[in-house]
Scaffold this motif. Structure first.
Motif, PDB file in Angstrom:
ATOM      1  N   GLN A  73      47.476  36.197   4.780  1.00  0.00           N
ATOM      2  CA  GLN A  73      48.085  37.182   3.894  1.00  0.00           C
ATOM      3  C   GLN A  73      49.065  38.061   4.663  1.00  0.00           C
ATOM      4  O   GLN A  73      50.151  38.366   4.165  1.00  0.00           O
ATOM      5  N   ALA A  74      48.701  38.472   5.861  1.00  0.00           N
ATOM      6  CA  ALA A  74      49.594  39.296   6.678  1.00  0.00           C
ATOM      7  C   ALA A  74      50.844  38.507   7.046  1.00  0.00           C
ATOM      8  O   ALA A  74      51.956  39.036   7.008  1.00  0.00           O
ATOM      9  N   GLN A  75      50.665  37.254   7.403  1.00  0.00           N
ATOM     10  CA  GLN A  75      51.795  36.391   7.755  1.00  0.00           C
ATOM     11  C   GLN A  75      52.717  36.263   6.551  1.00  0.00           C
ATOM     12  O   GLN A  75      53.934  36.396   6.678  1.00  0.00           O
ATOM     13  N   ASN A  76      52.143  35.996   5.380  1.00  0.00           N
ATOM     14  CA  ASN A  76      52.927  35.850   4.171  1.00  0.00           C
ATOM     15  C   ASN A  76      53.673  37.142   3.855  1.00  0.00           C
ATOM     16  O   ASN A  76      54.850  37.120   3.516  1.00  0.00           O
ATOM     17  N   ALA A  77      53.006  38.279   3.979  1.00  0.00           N
ATOM     18  CA  ALA A  77      53.644  39.577   3.717  1.00  0.00           C
ATOM     19  C   ALA A  77      54.789  39.826   4.690  1.00  0.00           C
ATOM     20  O   ALA A  77      55.850  40.343   4.292  1.00  0.00           O
ATOM     21  N   ASP A  78      54.616  39.472   5.951  1.00  0.00           N
ATOM     22  CA  ASP A  78      55.673  39.666   6.950  1.00  0.00           C
ATOM     23  C   ASP A  78      56.884  38.781   6.659  1.00  0.00           C
ATOM     24  O   ASP A  78      58.027  39.209   6.814  1.00  0.00           O
ATOM     25  N   ILE A  79      56.631  37.556   6.240  1.00  0.00           N
ATOM     26  CA  ILE A  79      57.721  36.642   5.897  1.00  0.00           C
ATOM     27  C   ILE A  79      58.477  37.161   4.679  1.00  0.00           C
ATOM     28  O   ILE A  79      59.707  37.210   4.670  1.00  0.00           O
ATOM     29  N   GLU A  80      57.749  37.579   3.655  1.00  0.00           N
ATOM     30  CA  GLU A  80      58.391  38.125   2.459  1.00  0.00           C
ATOM     31  C   GLU A  80      59.194  39.380   2.799  1.00  0.00           C
ATOM     32  O   GLU A  80      60.295  39.578   2.276  1.00  0.00           O
ATOM     33  N   ALA A  81      58.668  40.205   3.688  1.00  0.00           N
ATOM     34  CA  ALA A  81      59.377  41.426   4.084  1.00  0.00           C
ATOM     35  C   ALA A  81      60.692  41.097   4.786  1.00  0.00           C
ATOM     36  O   ALA A  81      61.709  41.781   4.576  1.00  0.00           O
ATOM     37  N   THR A  82      60.699  40.068   5.610  1.00  0.00           N
ATOM     38  CA  THR A  82      61.917  39.654   6.306  1.00  0.00           C
ATOM     39  C   THR A  82      62.975  39.190   5.310  1.00  0.00           C
ATOM     40  O   THR A  82      64.136  39.612   5.367  1.00  0.00           O
ATOM     41  N   SER A 120      63.098  39.845   2.091  1.00  0.00           N
ATOM     42  CA  SER A 120      63.485  40.995   1.249  1.00  0.00           C
ATOM     43  C   SER A 120      64.471  41.903   1.964  1.00  0.00           C
ATOM     44  O   SER A 120      65.435  42.390   1.357  1.00  0.00           O
ATOM     45  N   ALA A 121      64.242  42.141   3.243  1.00  0.00           N
ATOM     46  CA  ALA A 121      65.134  43.006   4.008  1.00  0.00           C
ATOM     47  C   ALA A 121      66.534  42.396   4.092  1.00  0.00           C
ATOM     48  O   ALA A 121      67.544  43.112   3.977  1.00  0.00           O
ATOM     49  N   GLN A 122      66.598  41.096   4.288  1.00  0.00           N
ATOM     50  CA  GLN A 122      67.910  40.456   4.336  1.00  0.00           C
ATOM     51  C   GLN A 122      68.600  40.532   2.971  1.00  0.00           C
ATOM     52  O   GLN A 122      69.796  40.839   2.881  1.00  0.00           O
ATOM     53  N   LEU A 123      67.849  40.307   1.897  1.00  0.00           N
ATOM     54  CA  LEU A 123      68.429  40.396   0.560  1.00  0.00           C
ATOM     55  C   LEU A 123      68.949  41.805   0.271  1.00  0.00           C
ATOM     56  O   LEU A 123      70.015  41.971  -0.327  1.00  0.00           O
ATOM     57  N   GLU A 124      68.211  42.805   0.693  1.00  0.00           N
ATOM     58  CA  GLU A 124      68.657  44.196   0.508  1.00  0.00           C
ATOM     59  C   GLU A 124      69.940  44.465   1.286  1.00  0.00           C
ATOM     60  O   GLU A 124      70.834  45.159   0.794  1.00  0.00           O
ATOM     61  N   ALA A 125      70.037  43.921   2.479  1.00  0.00           N
ATOM     62  CA  ALA A 125      71.255  44.093   3.276  1.00  0.00           C
ATOM     63  C   ALA A 125      72.437  43.408   2.580  1.00  0.00           C
ATOM     64  O   ALA A 125      73.550  43.961   2.545  1.00  0.00           O
ATOM     65  N   PHE A 126      72.204  42.230   2.008  1.00  0.00           N
ATOM     66  CA  PHE A 126      73.276  41.541   1.282  1.00  0.00           C
ATOM     67  C   PHE A 126      73.759  42.371   0.098  1.00  0.00           C
ATOM     68  O   PHE A 126      74.956  42.431  -0.183  1.00  0.00           O
ATOM     69  N   LYS A 127      72.837  43.005  -0.607  1.00  0.00           N
ATOM     70  CA  LYS A 127      73.194  43.773  -1.812  1.00  0.00           C
ATOM     71  C   LYS A 127      74.197  44.880  -1.511  1.00  0.00           C
ATOM     72  O   LYS A 127      74.978  45.257  -2.380  1.00  0.00           O
ATOM     73  N   VAL A 128      74.169  45.412  -0.295  1.00  0.00           N
ATOM     74  CA  VAL A 128      75.091  46.500   0.065  1.00  0.00           C
ATOM     75  C   VAL A 128      76.161  46.024   1.052  1.00  0.00           C
ATOM     76  O   VAL A 128      76.811  46.832   1.718  1.00  0.00           O
ATOM     77  N   ASP A 129      76.332  44.709   1.134  1.00  0.00           N
ATOM     78  CA  ASP A 129      77.334  44.096   2.010  1.00  0.00           C
ATOM     79  C   ASP A 129      77.187  44.501   3.472  1.00  0.00           C
ATOM     80  O   ASP A 129      78.172  44.581   4.206  1.00  0.00           O
ATOM     81  N   ASP A 130      75.952  44.740   3.909  1.00  0.00           N
ATOM     82  CA  ASP A 130      75.686  45.045   5.316  1.00  0.00           C
ATOM     83  C   ASP A 130      75.389  43.733   6.036  1.00  0.00           C
ATOM     84  O   ASP A 130      74.241  43.405   6.323  1.00  0.00           O
ATOM     85  N   PHE A 131      76.436  42.972   6.294  1.00  0.00           N
ATOM     86  CA  PHE A 131      76.263  41.654   6.902  1.00  0.00           C
ATOM     87  C   PHE A 131      75.822  41.744   8.357  1.00  0.00           C
ATOM     88  O   PHE A 131      75.176  40.836   8.860  1.00  0.00           O
ATOM     89  N   ASP A 132      76.148  42.858   9.026  1.00  0.00           N
ATOM     90  CA  ASP A 132      75.645  43.056  10.386  1.00  0.00           C
ATOM     91  C   ASP A 132      74.118  43.081  10.370  1.00  0.00           C
ATOM     92  O   ASP A 132      73.472  42.424  11.188  1.00  0.00           O
ATOM     93  N   GLN A 133      73.541  43.852   9.449  1.00  0.00           N
ATOM     94  CA  GLN A 133      72.086  43.932   9.354  1.00  0.00           C
ATOM     95  C   GLN A 133      71.493  42.614   8.867  1.00  0.00           C
ATOM     96  O   GLN A 133      70.496  42.136   9.401  1.00  0.00           O
ATOM     97  N   ALA A 134      72.099  42.012   7.858  1.00  0.00           N
ATOM     98  CA  ALA A 134      71.598  40.734   7.327  1.00  0.00           C
ATOM     99  C   ALA A 134      71.550  39.667   8.415  1.00  0.00           C
ATOM    100  O   ALA A 134      70.619  38.859   8.463  1.00  0.00           O
ATOM    101  N   PHE A 135      72.533  39.692   9.290  1.00  0.00           N
ATOM    102  CA  PHE A 135      72.636  38.709  10.376  1.00  0.00           C
ATOM    103  C   PHE A 135      71.459  38.830  11.339  1.00  0.00           C
ATOM    104  O   PHE A 135      71.055  37.842  11.952  1.00  0.00           O
ATOM    105  N   THR A 136      70.885  40.027  11.478  1.00  0.00           N
ATOM    106  CA  THR A 136      69.772  40.218  12.411  1.00  0.00           C
ATOM    107  C   THR A 136      68.510  39.487  11.968  1.00  0.00           C
ATOM    108  O   THR A 136      67.621  39.252  12.783  1.00  0.00           O
ATOM    109  N   TYR A 137      68.411  39.144  10.696  1.00  0.00           N
ATOM    110  CA  TYR A 137      67.232  38.432  10.183  1.00  0.00           C
ATOM    111  C   TYR A 137      67.374  36.914  10.332  1.00  0.00           C
ATOM    112  O   TYR A 137      66.436  36.180  10.061  1.00  0.00           O
TER     113      TYR A 137
END
Length: 136
Positions: free
Chosen positions: A22-31, A33-50
C-alpha cells in the motif's frame, strides 16, 4: 494441524506485506500526481524531475520533454480527471494503470512504467493503451 499452521503463516505473511504494498502504491501514485500537477501549470522543469534518467537522457531538456507531452500526450498535459487503477509487476517491472479523462471528456487508459531510484519513484515511460469501452 500442519495445514492450520501453514495457513496461519500465509495469512500473517500476506497481512504484513499489505502495508508495504500500500505504501509503495501510494508513493507511485504521488509521483504520477505530482508530475500531472506540474504539467497543469506548464512547469516542465518540475515535471522533468519525475522522469527517470533514461527519459531525461532521451529528451535532454525540460523544454523538449514538454513539447513531446503537449504534442503526444495532451490528456496528460491537461487532464480533467485522473483515476488510479491496478499496479502490477511484469518481468520485474512495475506498471501503474491510470485512467485519464481529458478536457473534452474523452477517457484514455495509460500505463506508467515505474522505477525506484535512491528510494524515490521515477516514471520510466508511459504507454497509451486501448481506450476503455464506453459505459451506458
Amino acid at each position: 494441524m500442519l495445514r492450520f499452521i501453514l495457513g496461519l503463516v500465509l495469512v500473517v505473511g500476506l497481512w504484513s506485506a499489505a502495508p508495504v504494498a500500500q505504501a509503495q502504491n501510494a508513493d507511485i501514485e504521488a509521483t504520477i500526481s505530482a508530475q500531472l500537477e506540474a504539467f497543469k501549470v506548464d512547469d516542465f522543469d518540475q515535471a522533468f524531475t519525475y522522469a527517470s534518467p533514461t527519459i531525461q537522457g532521451l529528451f535532454r531538456t525540460p523544454e523538449n520533454f514538454g513539447n513531446m507531452v503537449r504534442g503526444g500526450y495532451p490528456m496528460v498535459w491537461r487532464p480533467s480527471e485522473v483515476t488510479y487503477l491496478e499496479l502490477k509487476e511484469t518481468a520485474g517491472f512495475l506498471f501503474q494503470r491510470v485512467m485519464i479523462t481529458d478536457a473534452e471528456g474523452a477517457v484514455h487508459l495509460l500505463e506508467y512504467q515505474m522505477v525506484q531510484m535512491d528510494g524515490t519513484w521515477k516514471i520510466n515511460g508511459v504507454r497509451l493503451l486501448a481506450n476503455p469501452p464506453a459505459t451506458a
